[in-house]
Design an enzyme around this catalytic site. Sequence first.
Site, mmCIF file in Angstrom:
data_model
loop_
_atom_site.group_PDB
_atom_site.id
_atom_site.type_symbol
_atom_site.label_atom_id
_atom_site.label_comp_id
_atom_site.label_asym_id
_atom_site.label_seq_id
_atom_site.Cartn_x
_atom_site.Cartn_y
_atom_site.Cartn_z
ATOM 1 N N GLU A 85 32.530 63.457 133.099
ATOM 2 C CA GLU A 85 31.609 64.592 133.037
ATOM 3 C C GLU A 85 32.108 65.649 132.052
ATOM 4 O O GLU A 85 31.759 66.810 132.134
ATOM 5 C CB GLU A 85 31.413 65.207 134.430
ATOM 6 C CG GLU A 85 32.562 66.013 134.953
ATOM 7 C CD GLU A 85 33.697 65.199 135.579
ATOM 8 O OE1 GLU A 85 34.634 65.827 136.077
ATOM 9 O OE2 GLU A 85 33.663 63.964 135.566
ATOM 10 N N ASP A 94 33.195 71.015 130.801
ATOM 11 C CA ASP A 94 33.355 70.215 132.014
ATOM 12 C C ASP A 94 32.283 70.639 133.016
ATOM 13 O O ASP A 94 32.146 71.832 133.321
ATOM 14 C CB ASP A 94 34.746 70.449 132.595
ATOM 15 C CG ASP A 94 35.037 69.596 133.808
ATOM 16 O OD1 ASP A 94 34.704 68.396 133.798
ATOM 17 O OD2 ASP A 94 35.607 70.135 134.771
ATOM 18 N N ILE A 95 31.498 69.672 133.519
ATOM 19 C CA ILE A 95 30.480 69.981 134.518
ATOM 20 C C ILE A 95 31.181 70.225 135.851
ATOM 21 O O ILE A 95 31.918 69.372 136.346
ATOM 22 C CB ILE A 95 29.458 68.834 134.648
ATOM 23 C CG1 ILE A 95 28.771 68.568 133.304
ATOM 24 C CG2 ILE A 95 28.422 69.169 135.724
ATOM 25 C CD1 ILE A 95 27.859 67.353 133.303
ATOM 26 N N ASP A 111 23.688 60.505 136.395
ATOM 27 C CA ASP A 111 23.395 60.078 135.025
ATOM 28 C C ASP A 111 22.360 60.996 134.380
ATOM 29 O O ASP A 111 22.484 61.357 133.206
ATOM 30 C CB ASP A 111 22.897 58.630 134.999
ATOM 31 C CG ASP A 111 23.991 57.620 135.293
ATOM 32 O OD1 ASP A 111 25.169 58.011 135.361
ATOM 33 O OD2 ASP A 111 23.644 56.433 135.460
ATOM 34 N N ASN A 131 27.167 63.088 142.267
ATOM 35 C CA ASN A 131 27.132 61.631 142.451
ATOM 36 C C ASN A 131 27.198 61.255 143.931
ATOM 37 O O ASN A 131 26.454 60.390 144.394
ATOM 38 C CB ASN A 131 28.282 60.957 141.700
ATOM 39 C CG ASN A 131 27.977 60.737 140.237
ATOM 40 O OD1 ASN A 131 26.825 60.685 139.829
ATOM 41 N ND2 ASN A 131 29.020 60.602 139.442
#
Length: 180
Positions: free
Chosen positions: A123, A80-81, A97, A88
Amino acid sequence: VMQRKGDTGFSHQELMLAEQMLQVAVQQSSDALATMQLRRSAEMDALTGTFNRRTIDLWLGQAFRQAYNDNGQVAVLFVDIDHFKSINDRYGHACGDQALRDVARMLHARVGQEGLLGRYGGEEFIVVMPGRDAAQARQLAESIREAIQAHTVKCGEQVLHMAVSIGAATRLPDERMPEA
């Protein structure tokens, strides 16, 4: 390739028939290629080039069934980022992206052909590693974490640093499959 024994050439009618057969073969090949491309696009996440959630879920189930049947191991990493929404919100979706593509590329480089990689959610990525134990999963997770932490994402003039949180799970030999 057509060949005839002797000195006699092919008649006009035979050549026309061969041309028709060739046209059918070319059309069948084109149809088969289009079907493969359609199937592939249905299995892949267009942004990251990784498997999509539906496909990775199928592979995950298959990997666990195979491990159960062979009394083998399988490891799964959930990547998981961290704080992705802020990327964003602050830098825009194009930058987000790019971050997703960069992470997917780094994951793919470390997982290689020995595992399956998919985008599980916005993500979130999942790595399925048949035949791997907990120590190998931890080692790969740490390698991924270090690589992403050292990487910078360039968005125009902005340079972003990322971090990931990684969870690991393994199927140990002699574990029983839950009843369906």
